[in-house]
Write a protein that holds these residues in place. Structure first.
Motif, short mmCIF file in Angstrom:
data_model
loop_
_atom_site.label_atom_id
_atom_site.label_comp_id
_atom_site.label_asym_id
_atom_site.label_seq_id
_atom_site.Cartn_x
_atom_site.Cartn_y
_atom_site.Cartn_z
N ASP A 285 -67.79 135.27 24.20
CA ASP A 285 -66.44 135.71 24.55
C ASP A 285 -66.03 135.23 25.94
OD1 ASP A 285 -66.04 136.91 22.11
OD2 ASP A 285 -66.65 138.90 22.80
N ILE A 286 -66.99 135.14 26.87
CA ILE A 286 -66.69 134.58 28.20
C ILE A 286 -66.25 133.13 28.04
CG2 ILE A 286 -67.70 133.86 30.40
CD1 ILE A 286 -69.49 136.38 30.22
N ALA A 287 -66.96 132.38 27.19
CA ALA A 287 -66.59 130.97 26.95
C ALA A 287 -65.18 130.88 26.37
CB ALA A 287 -67.60 130.32 26.01
N LYS A 288 -64.84 131.78 25.45
CA LYS A 288 -63.50 131.79 24.85
C LYS A 288 -62.43 132.11 25.90
CE LYS A 288 -65.14 133.07 20.28
NZ LYS A 288 -65.31 134.15 19.32
N GLN A 289 -62.71 133.08 26.78
CA GLN A 289 -61.74 133.44 27.82
C GLN A 289 -61.52 132.28 28.79
OE1 GLN A 289 -62.49 137.13 29.85
NE2 GLN A 289 -62.83 138.25 27.94
N ILE A 290 -62.59 131.59 29.15
CA ILE A 290 -62.45 130.46 30.07
C ILE A 290 -61.73 129.32 29.38
CG2 ILE A 290 -63.72 128.73 31.41
CD1 ILE A 290 -65.80 130.95 31.93
N SER A 291 -61.99 129.10 28.09
CA SER A 291 -61.26 128.09 27.33
C SER A 291 -59.77 128.38 27.34
CB SER A 291 -61.76 128.04 25.88
OG SER A 291 -63.08 127.58 25.81
N ALA A 292 -59.40 129.63 27.12
CA ALA A 292 -57.99 130.01 27.11
C ALA A 292 -57.37 129.84 28.50
CB ALA A 292 -57.84 131.46 26.65
N ASN A 293 -58.16 130.12 29.54
CA ASN A 293 -57.66 130.04 30.91
C ASN A 293 -57.49 128.59 31.37
OD1 ASN A 293 -56.87 130.78 33.47
ND2 ASN A 293 -58.88 131.49 34.12
N THR A 294 -58.40 127.71 30.94
CA THR A 294 -58.37 126.33 31.41
C THR A 294 -57.67 125.37 30.45
OG1 THR A 294 -60.51 125.83 30.40
CG2 THR A 294 -60.52 126.63 32.69
N GLY A 295 -57.50 125.79 29.20
CA GLY A 295 -56.89 124.90 28.21
C GLY A 295 -57.84 123.82 27.72
N SER A 296 -59.12 123.99 27.98
CA SER A 296 -60.14 123.03 27.56
C SER A 296 -61.24 123.78 26.82
CB SER A 296 -60.73 122.33 28.80
OG SER A 296 -61.72 121.41 28.42
N ASP A 297 -61.82 123.13 25.82
CA ASP A 297 -62.89 123.76 25.06
C ASP A 297 -64.12 123.92 25.95
OD1 ASP A 297 -64.14 124.83 22.79
OD2 ASP A 297 -65.08 122.89 22.36
N VAL A 298 -64.61 125.14 26.07
CA VAL A 298 -65.76 125.43 26.93
C VAL A 298 -66.92 125.88 26.04
CG1 VAL A 298 -66.63 126.97 28.72
CG2 VAL A 298 -64.31 126.07 28.88
N PRO A 299 -68.02 125.12 26.04
CA PRO A 299 -69.18 125.52 25.23
C PRO A 299 -69.94 126.67 25.87
CG PRO A 299 -69.66 123.50 26.43
CD PRO A 299 -68.22 123.84 26.71
N ASP A 300 -70.67 127.41 25.05
CA ASP A 300 -71.50 128.51 25.56
C ASP A 300 -72.50 128.02 26.61
OD1 ASP A 300 -70.14 130.10 23.76
OD2 ASP A 300 -71.90 130.62 22.56
N ASP A 301 -73.00 126.79 26.44
CA ASP A 301 -73.97 126.25 27.40
C ASP A 301 -73.40 126.17 28.81
OD1 ASP A 301 -76.12 126.05 25.71
OD2 ASP A 301 -75.93 123.89 25.36
N LEU A 302 -72.11 125.93 28.95
CA LEU A 302 -71.50 125.90 30.27
C LEU A 302 -71.57 127.29 30.91
CD1 LEU A 302 -68.85 123.89 31.77
CD2 LEU A 302 -68.33 126.31 31.78
N VAL A 303 -71.31 128.31 30.12
CA VAL A 303 -71.40 129.69 30.61
C VAL A 303 -72.85 130.01 30.96
CG1 VAL A 303 -71.04 132.13 30.06
CG2 VAL A 303 -69.36 130.41 29.32
N TRP A 304 -73.79 129.63 30.12
CA TRP A 304 -75.21 129.87 30.41
C TRP A 304 -75.63 129.16 31.69
CZ3 TRP A 304 -77.53 133.87 28.94
CH2 TRP A 304 -77.36 134.41 27.66
N LEU A 305 -75.12 127.95 31.90
CA LEU A 305 -75.44 127.21 33.13
C LEU A 305 -74.92 127.97 34.35
CD1 LEU A 305 -76.67 124.69 34.40
CD2 LEU A 305 -74.46 123.56 34.09
N ALA A 306 -73.70 128.48 34.27
CA ALA A 306 -73.14 129.27 35.36
C ALA A 306 -73.97 130.53 35.59
CB ALA A 306 -71.69 129.63 35.07
N ILE A 307 -74.34 131.21 34.52
CA ILE A 307 -75.15 132.43 34.63
C ILE A 307 -76.50 132.10 35.26
CG2 ILE A 307 -76.42 134.13 33.25
CD1 ILE A 307 -73.89 134.22 31.43
N ASP A 308 -77.09 130.98 34.90
CA ASP A 308 -78.36 130.55 35.49
C ASP A 308 -78.20 130.37 37.00
OD1 ASP A 308 -81.12 129.68 35.14
OD2 ASP A 308 -80.39 127.65 35.55
#
Length: 122
Positions: free
Chosen positions: A55-78
């Motif tokens: 859901d974080i990935a979906k929210q960021i996708s909506a905010n940026t207008g670009s498809d954001v994969p879950d791995d990008l969120v996991w990288l940020a969390i890391d």
């Protein structure tokens, strides 16, 4: 105990200053300053303990207008985890084999900047 799929951003013991395109966080407990780029800041702000990584990935996708994969969120969390900016330690669950594989996959597939947390001892 926090569910690792629902990470919670740490808010206590921090001084937070938002500036254009990034967030500056001073950790009073460790005397460290952290600069979160826009992508890392979006993930950190969305880590409320109730929102899943997907859901974080979906929210960021909506905010940026670009498809954001879950791995990008996991990288940020890391990265946030390494900087002690989460309430409890969360082990990243990349769909690839490693952080390096995730960066390669994200870098080729996403128009969103990779999450960066730059830290220094004050």
């Amino acid at each position: 105990m926090n569910n690792p799929l629902f990470p919670t951003a740490r808010k206590t013991g921090l001084v937070i200053q938002e500036v254009p395109d990034e967030v500056l966080v001073y950790d009073m407990d460790n005397n460290k300053a952290h600069c979160l780029n826009s992508t890392a800041a979006l993930v950190w702000k969305t880590c409320d303990g109730k929102t899943s990584v997907g859901d974080i990935a979906k929210q960021i996708s909506a905010n940026t207008g670009s498809d954001v994969p879950d791995d990008l969120v996991w990288l940020a969390i890391d990265r946030l985890n390494e900087s002690n900016l989460l309430e409890s330690e969360v082990r990243a669950e990349f769909s690839g084999r490693s952080r390096r594989d995730a960066i390669k996959k994200i870098g080729l597939a996403s128009m969103v900047a990779l999450p960066i947390v730059a830290s220094l001892v004050a």
